[in-house]
Design a protein around this motif. Structure first.
Motif, PDB file in Angstrom:
ATOM      1  N   ASP A   1      -5.350  20.323 -16.072  1.00  0.00           N
ATOM      2  CA  ASP A   1      -5.860  19.116 -16.720  1.00  0.00           C
ATOM      3  C   ASP A   1      -7.287  19.341 -17.221  1.00  0.00           C
ATOM      4  O   ASP A   1      -8.159  19.805 -16.469  1.00  0.00           O
ATOM      5  N   HIS A   2      -7.508  18.986 -18.472  1.00  0.00           N
ATOM      6  CA  HIS A   2      -8.853  19.039 -19.061  1.00  0.00           C
ATOM      7  C   HIS A   2      -9.624  17.789 -18.666  1.00  0.00           C
ATOM      8  O   HIS A   2      -9.128  16.669 -18.796  1.00  0.00           O
ATOM      9  N   ILE A   3     -10.849  17.960 -18.141  1.00  0.00           N
ATOM     10  CA  ILE A   3     -11.703  16.821 -17.776  1.00  0.00           C
ATOM     11  C   ILE A   3     -12.493  16.432 -19.025  1.00  0.00           C
ATOM     12  O   ILE A   3     -13.444  17.098 -19.422  1.00  0.00           O
ATOM     13  N   GLU A   4     -12.063  15.339 -19.642  1.00  0.00           N
ATOM     14  CA  GLU A   4     -12.643  14.935 -20.924  1.00  0.00           C
ATOM     15  C   GLU A   4     -13.851  14.015 -20.757  1.00  0.00           C
ATOM     16  O   GLU A   4     -14.793  14.061 -21.558  1.00  0.00           O
ATOM     17  N   ALA A   5     -13.818  13.183 -19.713  1.00  0.00           N
ATOM     18  CA  ALA A   5     -14.921  12.233 -19.530  1.00  0.00           C
ATOM     19  C   ALA A   5     -15.073  11.888 -18.055  1.00  0.00           C
ATOM     20  O   ALA A   5     -14.108  11.907 -17.290  1.00  0.00           O
ATOM     21  N   LEU A   6     -16.303  11.585 -17.681  1.00  0.00           N
ATOM     22  CA  LEU A   6     -16.653  11.139 -16.331  1.00  0.00           C
ATOM     23  C   LEU A   6     -17.338   9.783 -16.465  1.00  0.00           C
ATOM     24  O   LEU A   6     -18.380   9.682 -17.124  1.00  0.00           O
TER      25      LEU A   6
END
Length: 331
Positions: A175-180
């Protein structure tokens, strides 16, 4: 006798329009011809031997969820590689999350890093569904390891069993972490993302926006967890194409036994100290230290090529000790 005399004259003096040419006329004509020759056929510079060019390196590629096979060449870094793949399949390069070698599955042992075997088949994993998860940090470590694709996307490479993240079943390796917390982290390096996650306050919820790789039909429902062992060795071919963030790609011999063991040990230390795994980064660290005589020289060399990382001193001493253990056969 007259005929003999005329023949003698003919042998001695060339004829022009049926008349004998005088020596002066002959010299003048020869001089004119030489000048004309110099004007129309300039002398060529001496030829220097040219090295035989290497054959063009062509790699086969597919989209991991399914596509025809394409052929790519002429790239020197990961961004250019993604652009070539995107061009073949008529997609945007920003759709590509990461690539694996010789497997269409989300297999972190086959993840493309800084080297491609000359016989390797490249599978590109593209953006699939987007999902948001709420995480409450119940312990210091979330239990995930971050890496990045070299082109601005950080993603999950490993999930520790029985960790906070492991208990959230919708979060998967790849999974790509796109936003926090709705703040985009696209363009951040893996160590920057790992630091942001580490700094989240215990007991306070935060939100991750994740993008999973597009799945083929036979992969739907899988929740891949990387094994505890280090990444697998590349086995195809004796040479690899080394991709570099700066400069041209080069064809190199496969890493030596020392380099292979040292890179994997350093990669383990990167995970322990920084929460990331990156064989390309580990390779650069080993190259900076393998010929150094003391830890101070090693630290100076490392700072000159990787100063942005700000490695802690304890990490540098651990790496220096690991390089010595590998050299002396203790690992």
């Amino acid at each position: 006798m007259q005929q003999d005399s005329e023949n003698a004259t003919s042998d001695r003096e060339p004829m022009q329009n049926g008349e004998a040419m005088s020596p002066d006329a002959q010299d003048s004509k020869a001089s004119a011809e030489d000048e004309e020759s110099q004007r129309t056929v300039p002398s060529a510079p001496p030829l220097e031997p040219t090295p035989c060019p290497r054959p063009k390196l062509v790699f086969h590629t597919q989209l991991a969820h399914g596509s025809p096979t394409g052929r790519i060449h002429g790239f020197t870094n990961v961004r250019e590689l993604y652009a070539k793949i995107a061009e073949v399949f008529n997609i945007s390069a920003s759709e590509i999350l990461f690539c694996t070698l010789n497997s269409h599955k989300v297999d972190m042992q086959k993840l493309l890093g800084g080297q491609i075997g000359l016989e390797d088949f490249i599978f590109a994993h593209v953006r699939g569904e987007t999902k948001e998860v709420e995480v409450i940090k119940t312990e210091d470590a979330l239990g995930l390891t971050i890496t990045d694709n070299g082109a601005g996307y950080a993603f999950i490479k490993r999930i520790k069993e029985d960790s906070t993240i492991d208990r959230i079943k919708t979060v998967c390796v790849g999974d790509h972490i796109e936003a926090l917390n709705d703040q985009s982290i696209v363009g951040c390096r893996h160590y920057e993302v790992a630091k942001m996650l580490k700094e989240q306050t215990r007991g306070t919820p935060f939100t991750l926006r994740l993008v999973e790789p597009k799945k083929a039909f036979d992969m739907i429902g899988q929740r891949t967890r990387a094994p505890k062992s280090s990444e697998g060795k590349m086995v195809s071919g004796k040479e690899t194409l080394r991709l570099r963030s700066k400069g041209s790609a080069t064809v190199e011999e496969m890493p030596s036994e020392f380099e292979d063991k040292a890179m994997r040990k350093v990669d383990d230390l990167l995970e322990s100290y920084m929460g990331i795994r990156d064989l390309e980064l580990a390779t650069t660290i080993v190259e900076a230290g393998k010929n150094k005589q003391n830890p101070d020289d090693f630290a100076e060399a490392l700072d000159s090529v990787l100063g942005d990382f700000g490695f802690p001193d304890v990490f540098l001493f651990e790496v220096w000790g690991a390089l010595g253990d590998v050299k002396n056969g203790r690992i």
